[in-house]
Scaffold this active site. Structure first.
Site, PDB file in Angstrom:
ATOM      1  N   PRO A  39     -33.094  -3.179  17.567  1.00 23.21           N
ATOM      2  CA  PRO A  39     -33.332  -4.537  18.040  1.00 23.21           C
ATOM      3  C   PRO A  39     -31.971  -4.613  19.480  1.00 23.21           C
ATOM      4  O   PRO A  39     -31.893  -5.912  19.610  1.00 23.21           O
ATOM      5  CB  PRO A  39     -33.196  -5.867  17.735  1.00 23.21           C
ATOM      6  CG  PRO A  39     -32.731  -5.328  16.574  1.00 23.21           C
ATOM      7  CD  PRO A  39     -33.109  -4.161  15.863  1.00 23.21           C
ATOM      8  N   LYS A 122     -30.089   8.612   6.156  1.00 29.39           N
ATOM      9  CA  LYS A 122     -31.575   7.581   5.273  1.00 29.39           C
ATOM     10  C   LYS A 122     -32.037   9.001   4.407  1.00 29.39           C
ATOM     11  O   LYS A 122     -32.965   9.033   4.225  1.00 29.39           O
ATOM     12  CB  LYS A 122     -32.412   6.901   6.086  1.00 29.39           C
ATOM     13  CG  LYS A 122     -32.513   6.965   7.178  1.00 29.39           C
ATOM     14  CD  LYS A 122     -31.732   5.640   7.621  1.00 29.39           C
ATOM     15  CE  LYS A 122     -31.378   4.665   8.816  1.00 29.39           C
ATOM     16  NZ  LYS A 122     -30.777   3.606   8.745  1.00 29.39           N
TER      17      LYS A 122
END
Length: 222
Positions: A39, A122
């Protein structure tokens, strides 16, 4: 570093910490491509540092990252996107397999689409160290294929969870270093010629060497 309630997400804390720990940070006025921007946490931090940002994400931006004059939001796939012109920095916080991210950032820097990259990997629940070694090899192999050297730093930061943050940049090539040495010798009037077959020229041809060297540097061939 304290939380800022105006930030679209807390992810900006990771990249702010990365600047301190990894030892390199963008400067105001530089250009950045932020892959997986939504975002807008990393984009928010970058524009508050005065950088021009291409925010690449199919998702919406929020807060100050939305409708900001320093931000160009491109709704497209971060893995397929390539900047039409080189940028100073690539940032990447996309949720994808570590090997895929490693290959992506290596391609951007090795192909000179970006000078430097800050990114997150990740890591999987199991065999994390093995996966990290695999990512290092993927990056190294891409640079070997390009005939380039690189510098890679990986750290697990305080604000990282099941991930590590990396800094990647292309190191000067051997040819570029010899070119720079040749130019320096020409400018200082030294009669010492650099060693190596690429620069085994007699000093009487020093002006030709310097002109050719400058041409190589300006065209990014070294």
């Amino acid at each position: 570093m304290a939380d800022d309630a105006l930030a679209p997400s807390r992810s900006y804390l990771k990249v702010e910490e990365a600047y301190v720990v990894l030892g390199r940070e963008p400067q105001a006025g530089e250009s950045v491509c932020d892959l997986g921007a939504a975002p807008g946490g990393w984009t928010w931090l970058l524009i508050h540092r005065g950088l021009r940002v291409m925010a690449v994400d199919n998702g919406p931006l929020k807060g100050d990252a939305l409708d900001n004059a320093l931000v160009k939001h491109l709704r497209t796939d971060g893995f397929r996107f390539r900047s039409p012109r080189p940028v100073d920095w690539l940032t990447c916080d996309m949720a994808a397999s570590p090997s895929r991210i490693a290959a992506l950032v290596a391609e951007w820097v090795a192909s000179r689409h970006a000078q430097h990259a800050i990114f997150n990997l990740k890591l999987p629940m199991k065999k994390r160290y093995a996966e990290l070694l695999r990512c290092e090899e993927i990056i190294a192999e891409r640079f070997r294929a390009a005939g380039m050297r690189h510098m890679l730093r990986l750290r697990q930061l305080y604000h990282d969870r099941e991930e590590v943050t990396g800094f990647l940049t292309a190191a000067p090539s051997l040819i570029r270093e010899k070119v720079a040495t040749s130019i320096a010798l020409f400018k200082t009037g030294s009669k010492r010629v650099p060693s190596g077959k690429d620069f085994a020229l007699r000093w009487k041809r020093r002006s030709w060497t310097a002109r050719r060297a400058l041409t190589w540097l300006s065209k990014g061939r070294a």
